[in-house]
Design an enzyme around this catalytic site. Sequence first.
Site, PDB file in Angstrom:
ATOM      1  N   HIS A 207       0.796  -1.231   0.000  1.00  0.00           N
ATOM      2  CA  HIS A 207       0.000   0.000   0.000  1.00  0.00           C
ATOM      3  C   HIS A 207       0.829   1.281   0.000  1.00  0.00           C
ATOM      4  O   HIS A 207       0.283   2.372  -0.076  1.00  0.00           O
ATOM      5  CB  HIS A 207      -0.924   0.026   1.218  1.00  0.00           C
ATOM      6  CG  HIS A 207      -0.197   0.298   2.505  1.00  0.00           C
ATOM      7  ND1 HIS A 207       0.577  -0.641   3.108  1.00  0.00           N
ATOM      8  CD2 HIS A 207      -0.101   1.412   3.260  1.00  0.00           C
ATOM      9  CE1 HIS A 207       1.114  -0.119   4.205  1.00  0.00           C
ATOM     10  NE2 HIS A 207       0.723   1.131   4.318  1.00  0.00           N
TER      11      HIS A 207
HETATM   12  C1  UD1 Z   1      -1.736   5.503   6.390  1.00  0.00           C
HETATM   13  C2  UD1 Z   1      -0.378   5.817   7.012  1.00  0.00           C
HETATM   14  C3  UD1 Z   1       0.593   4.663   6.742  1.00  0.00           C
HETATM   15  C4  UD1 Z   1       0.012   3.360   7.205  1.00  0.00           C
HETATM   16  C5  UD1 Z   1      -1.335   3.146   6.528  1.00  0.00           C
HETATM   17  C6  UD1 Z   1      -1.956   1.846   6.970  1.00  0.00           C
HETATM   18  C7  UD1 Z   1       0.179   8.222   7.006  1.00  0.00           C
HETATM   19  C8  UD1 Z   1       1.063   9.230   6.427  1.00  0.00           C
HETATM   20  N1  UD1 Z   1       0.220   7.012   6.435  1.00  0.00           N
HETATM   21  O1  UD1 Z   1      -1.551   5.468   4.998  1.00  0.00           O
HETATM   22  O2  UD1 Z   1       1.783   4.898   7.451  1.00  0.00           O
HETATM   23  O3  UD1 Z   1       0.894   2.307   6.863  1.00  0.00           O
HETATM   24  O4  UD1 Z   1      -2.180   4.249   6.883  1.00  0.00           O
HETATM   25  O5  UD1 Z   1      -3.114   1.552   6.290  1.00  0.00           O
HETATM   26  O6  UD1 Z   1      -0.525   8.493   7.955  1.00  0.00           O
HETATM   27  N2  UD1 Z   1      -8.953   5.220   2.380  1.00  0.00           N
HETATM   28  C9  UD1 Z   1     -10.204   4.649   2.361  1.00  0.00           C
HETATM   29  N3  UD1 Z   1     -10.758   4.303   3.553  1.00  0.00           N
HETATM   30  C10 UD1 Z   1     -10.151   4.490   4.744  1.00  0.00           C
HETATM   31  C11 UD1 Z   1      -8.879   5.093   4.750  1.00  0.00           C
HETATM   32  C12 UD1 Z   1      -8.291   5.436   3.565  1.00  0.00           C
HETATM   33  O7  UD1 Z   1     -10.784   4.449   1.314  1.00  0.00           O
HETATM   34  O8  UD1 Z   1     -10.732   4.127   5.797  1.00  0.00           O
HETATM   35  C13 UD1 Z   1      -8.308   5.573   1.082  1.00  0.00           C
HETATM   36  C14 UD1 Z   1      -8.597   6.989   0.664  1.00  0.00           C
HETATM   37  O9  UD1 Z   1      -8.742   6.993  -0.700  1.00  0.00           O
HETATM   38  C15 UD1 Z   1      -7.343   7.742   1.069  1.00  0.00           C
HETATM   39  C16 UD1 Z   1      -6.270   6.680   0.894  1.00  0.00           C
HETATM   40  O10 UD1 Z   1      -6.908   5.448   1.227  1.00  0.00           O
HETATM   41  O11 UD1 Z   1      -7.138   8.877   0.319  1.00  0.00           O
HETATM   42  C17 UD1 Z   1      -5.070   6.890   1.762  1.00  0.00           C
HETATM   43  O12 UD1 Z   1      -5.447   7.021   3.148  1.00  0.00           O
HETATM   44  P1  UD1 Z   1      -4.507   7.860   4.153  1.00  0.00           P
HETATM   45  O13 UD1 Z   1      -5.046   7.805   5.519  1.00  0.00           O
HETATM   46  O14 UD1 Z   1      -4.234   9.205   3.575  1.00  0.00           O
HETATM   47  O15 UD1 Z   1      -3.129   7.101   4.099  1.00  0.00           O
HETATM   48  P2  UD1 Z   1      -2.780   5.544   3.996  1.00  0.00           P
HETATM   49  O16 UD1 Z   1      -2.224   5.291   2.638  1.00  0.00           O
HETATM   50  O17 UD1 Z   1      -3.913   4.703   4.469  1.00  0.00           O
END
Ligand code: UD1
Length: 368
Positions: A207
């Site tokens: 991811h």
């Molecule tokens: C975050 C953490 C990362 C961790 C990961 C675990 C930061 C900088 N990164 O990254 O260190 O390894 O979580 O999963 O904080 N999304 C959904 N549903 C959710 C959450 C996210 O659809 O419940 C999608 C959205 O499109 C979002 C993308 O995932 O834009 C990224 O989510 P985000 O929280 O920005 O960062 P992660 O890549 O999940």
Amino acid sequence: MLKILNIVGARPNFMKVAPIYAEMKRRSADFEPLIVHTGQHYDAAMSDTFFTDLGLPKPDVYLGVGSASHAVQTAKIMLEFEPVVLREKPDWVLVVGDVNSTIACSLVCAKLGIKVAHVEAGLRSRDRTMPEEINRILTDSISDLLLTTSQDADENLKQEGIPVEKIRFVGNVMIDSLLRNLKIAESSTVREELDLTGKDYAVLTLHRPSNVDEKEVFTGLLGALLSISERLPIVFPAHPRTLARIEEFGLAERVASSNIKLVEPLGYLDFMRLYSGAKLVLTDSGGLQEETTALGIPCLTLRENTERPITIEMGTNVLVGTDPERISKTAFDILNDTEFGRNAKIPPLWDGKAAERICDVLLAQART
Ligand code: UD1
């Protein structure tokens, strides 16, 4: 009585806070713990399931910030969290790991003069293109108490000029959760549901933006994974970001017609049941490098660096980078090597008692 706000935001936070919260509840004469969920992760599969699996209560405070750019997400958490701190007046705010919620809440507290304890402090990948590395460095530099999982982290902090009085080597709370739930996870039927009983299989998670956001890199990785999957099936519970990229890059059909089984993100117990029976784990996650080390499962880390070198020095982790040929060659070497991991050890203080030590340290601080 110490009033503690325990911060959770994203998936890898929940299993770290759960044992700490449970220990604080157990010592109810000394601690008044509250849970603040920033809402960085909000899907049922990325958040709610973990509360159920880990026996965490509904958060006392939910900030509901959701997804956005790093700047917007971090700023929103700060805006929403500041009034909570002002209202609750905690003795400590406890943050874990390296996600945006970690730095955002720490920064709010540093400015308000509220003490911050950072669990999993001092880990360094030395790769500042990783958002998590920035979050780690900044959080450590403004925290009052730095609670570490391994001694290399203590050394990193000292090298950055953090006074030794602030650093405590307490062990790994993620392993507290692992050891507490391993037996419970046996009741999960995930292996049966995925038709894996009695079969050899590998587990994959992917991811990191650096691995999945660029078509060329992701396609290269997929090539290596497809060749490994011809030897043994790969189960791939995919993060929402990764699922979106698979569609966007037109890779869905290639995956669907292969021996890689793409599934929705799994809950904590189902996922534990899955990886604990795997012959091989392939990942770019941080926590999974530790969990496989604790269980002695071979792990290939699909990254150029790791902030968890102890899993390589002592455990079963191998850093393979993102070069497709290197990945598949290393995977086949490991699968052919019946002695692999024979001399691996469990790192010091990954013993299921880190949460107890964290509570001891917080109490000792209050007495000084
Ligand atoms: C975050 C953490 C990362 C961790 C990961 C675990 C930061 C900088 N990164 O990254 O260190 O390894 O979580 O999963 O904080 N999304 C959904 N549903 C959710 C959450 C996210 O659809 O419940 C999608 C959205 O499109 C979002 C993308 O995932 O834009 C990224 O989510 P985000 O929280 O920005 O960062 P992660 O890549 O999940």
